[in-house]
Design a protein around this motif. Structure first.
Motif, short mmCIF file in Angstrom:
data_model
loop_
_atom_site.label_atom_id
_atom_site.label_comp_id
_atom_site.label_asym_id
_atom_site.label_seq_id
_atom_site.Cartn_x
_atom_site.Cartn_y
_atom_site.Cartn_z
N GLU A 90 87.62 -12.07 18.80
CA GLU A 90 88.50 -13.12 18.28
C GLU A 90 88.58 -14.30 19.24
OE1 GLU A 90 92.32 -11.58 17.10
OE2 GLU A 90 91.38 -9.89 16.06
N VAL A 91 88.81 -14.02 20.53
CA VAL A 91 88.87 -15.06 21.57
C VAL A 91 88.02 -14.58 22.74
CG1 VAL A 91 90.32 -16.42 23.11
CG2 VAL A 91 91.21 -15.71 20.89
N ASP A 92 86.88 -15.23 22.91
CA ASP A 92 85.97 -14.80 23.97
C ASP A 92 86.20 -15.56 25.27
OD1 ASP A 92 83.49 -13.08 24.51
OD2 ASP A 92 82.90 -15.06 25.25
N THR A 93 86.68 -16.77 25.17
CA THR A 93 86.82 -17.62 26.34
C THR A 93 87.90 -18.66 26.10
OG1 THR A 93 85.49 -18.91 27.93
CG2 THR A 93 85.05 -19.29 25.61
N THR A 94 88.47 -19.18 27.17
CA THR A 94 89.53 -20.18 27.06
C THR A 94 89.21 -21.39 27.91
OG1 THR A 94 91.23 -18.48 26.71
CG2 THR A 94 91.99 -20.63 27.48
N LEU A 95 89.46 -22.56 27.37
CA LEU A 95 89.39 -23.81 28.13
C LEU A 95 90.82 -24.30 28.31
CD1 LEU A 95 86.37 -25.64 26.45
CD2 LEU A 95 86.38 -24.25 28.52
N LEU A 96 91.31 -24.25 29.54
CA LEU A 96 92.64 -24.73 29.88
C LEU A 96 92.48 -26.15 30.41
CD1 LEU A 96 95.69 -24.34 30.29
CD2 LEU A 96 95.16 -23.24 32.50
N ILE A 97 93.01 -27.09 29.66
CA ILE A 97 92.77 -28.52 29.89
C ILE A 97 94.06 -29.20 30.33
CG2 ILE A 97 91.96 -30.66 28.80
CD1 ILE A 97 90.98 -28.66 26.45
N HIS A 98 93.97 -30.01 31.37
CA HIS A 98 95.10 -30.88 31.71
C HIS A 98 94.56 -32.30 31.86
CE1 HIS A 98 98.76 -32.59 33.00
NE2 HIS A 98 99.37 -31.41 33.00
N ASP A 101 100.79 -29.29 29.40
CA ASP A 101 101.65 -30.46 29.58
C ASP A 101 102.41 -30.38 30.90
OD1 ASP A 101 101.14 -31.78 27.11
OD2 ASP A 101 102.45 -30.36 26.09
N ALA A 102 102.00 -29.47 31.78
CA ALA A 102 102.72 -29.25 33.03
C ALA A 102 102.90 -30.57 33.79
CB ALA A 102 101.98 -28.24 33.90
N LYS A 103 104.06 -30.72 34.38
CA LYS A 103 104.37 -31.94 35.14
C LYS A 103 104.00 -31.82 36.61
CE LYS A 103 106.41 -33.89 31.61
NZ LYS A 103 105.46 -34.22 30.58
N HIS A 104 103.70 -30.59 37.05
CA HIS A 104 103.37 -30.36 38.45
C HIS A 104 102.48 -29.13 38.55
CE1 HIS A 104 106.45 -27.27 38.13
NE2 HIS A 104 107.24 -28.19 37.64
N LEU A 105 101.94 -28.90 39.73
CA LEU A 105 101.01 -27.80 39.96
C LEU A 105 101.60 -26.45 39.58
CD1 LEU A 105 98.32 -26.68 40.99
CD2 LEU A 105 99.29 -26.71 43.30
N ASP A 106 102.84 -26.18 39.96
CA ASP A 106 103.46 -24.88 39.66
C ASP A 106 103.46 -24.61 38.16
OD1 ASP A 106 103.89 -24.36 42.32
OD2 ASP A 106 106.01 -24.91 42.29
N GLY A 107 103.78 -25.62 37.37
CA GLY A 107 103.79 -25.46 35.92
C GLY A 107 102.39 -25.18 35.38
N PHE A 108 101.41 -25.86 35.94
CA PHE A 108 100.02 -25.62 35.51
C PHE A 108 99.59 -24.20 35.86
CE2 PHE A 108 95.37 -25.81 36.14
CZ PHE A 108 95.00 -26.22 34.86
N LEU A 109 99.97 -23.74 37.05
CA LEU A 109 99.62 -22.37 37.44
C LEU A 109 100.33 -21.34 36.56
CD1 LEU A 109 99.46 -22.74 41.33
CD2 LEU A 109 97.57 -22.78 39.67
N ASP A 110 101.55 -21.67 36.10
CA ASP A 110 102.23 -20.81 35.13
C ASP A 110 101.43 -20.74 33.82
OD1 ASP A 110 104.32 -20.24 36.88
OD2 ASP A 110 105.68 -21.73 35.99
N ASP A 111 100.91 -21.90 33.39
CA ASP A 111 100.07 -21.93 32.19
C ASP A 111 98.81 -21.08 32.40
OD1 ASP A 111 101.86 -23.66 30.96
OD2 ASP A 111 100.67 -25.46 31.39
#
Length: 183
Positions: A67-75, A42-52
């Protein structure tokens, strides 16, 4: 759009395109084992997304692969322009290095307007990396190595994907319930 709807749309794309068209012969196993982590930013800007991204890299590096082999980080909204998102992919690679995770994790990207270099925007080959939303795919290098060992000739995947999409065409892509690029 709620997180649940974004994840459901992403899962539909994964099932219909990535797995259904066999664009990635390695995706089905982790999908059916429920080893894919879907994270909506839900980042409002690039810095927040990079924190995610930072958090997800650390999480994936520490989580058991079974348990978790891979992650999809979606914006869903922050990166409507593919060129800007392509720059974010380069930043993601730098962040992997900063975390000293080179050789452990890598990042691939998908975008609704993904375009390979030296192609036209509507070239059907671009659809191999088109997704409903901008996505950074965090992958374990060990899992990639194991999957490649099990696949008889991984070098042919890209060529086979292009042939599959050429036969399918944009109308076939849309018939799967997938969006076509707006370009």
């Amino acid at each position: 759009m709620s997180h649940e709807e974004i994840i459901k749309t992403t899962q539909h794309w994964l099932e219909q395109a990535v797995i259904g068209l066999n664009l990635c012969p390695f995706a089905k196993a982790v999908f059916v084992k429920n080893q894919i982590r879907f994270v909506v930013s839900d980042a409002k800007h690039l810095d927040g997304f990079l924190d995610d991204l930072d958090r997800e890299l650390v999480f994936l590096a520490q989580a058991p692969a079974d348990e978790v082999d891979t992650t999809l980080l979606i914006h869903p909204t922050l990166f409507p322009d593919f060129e800007i998102f392509n720059d974010v992919q380069a930043l993601a690679d730098d962040i992997v290095a900063e975390h000293e995770l080179e050789g452990i994790l890598q990042v691939a990207s998908f975008h609704p307007d993904f375009q390979f270099a030296d192609t036209e925007p509507n070239d059907i080959g671009n659809y191999t990396n088109r997704a409903p939303f901008p996505i950074l795919h965090l992958l374990r290098e060990d899992s990639i190595a194991k999957a490649v060992e099990a696949f008889p000739n991984p070098d042919v995947i890209f060529e086979r994907n292009i042939e599959t999409l050429q036969k399918l065409g944009i109308a076939g892509w849309m018939a799967l319930g997938l969006q076509a690029s707006q370009k």
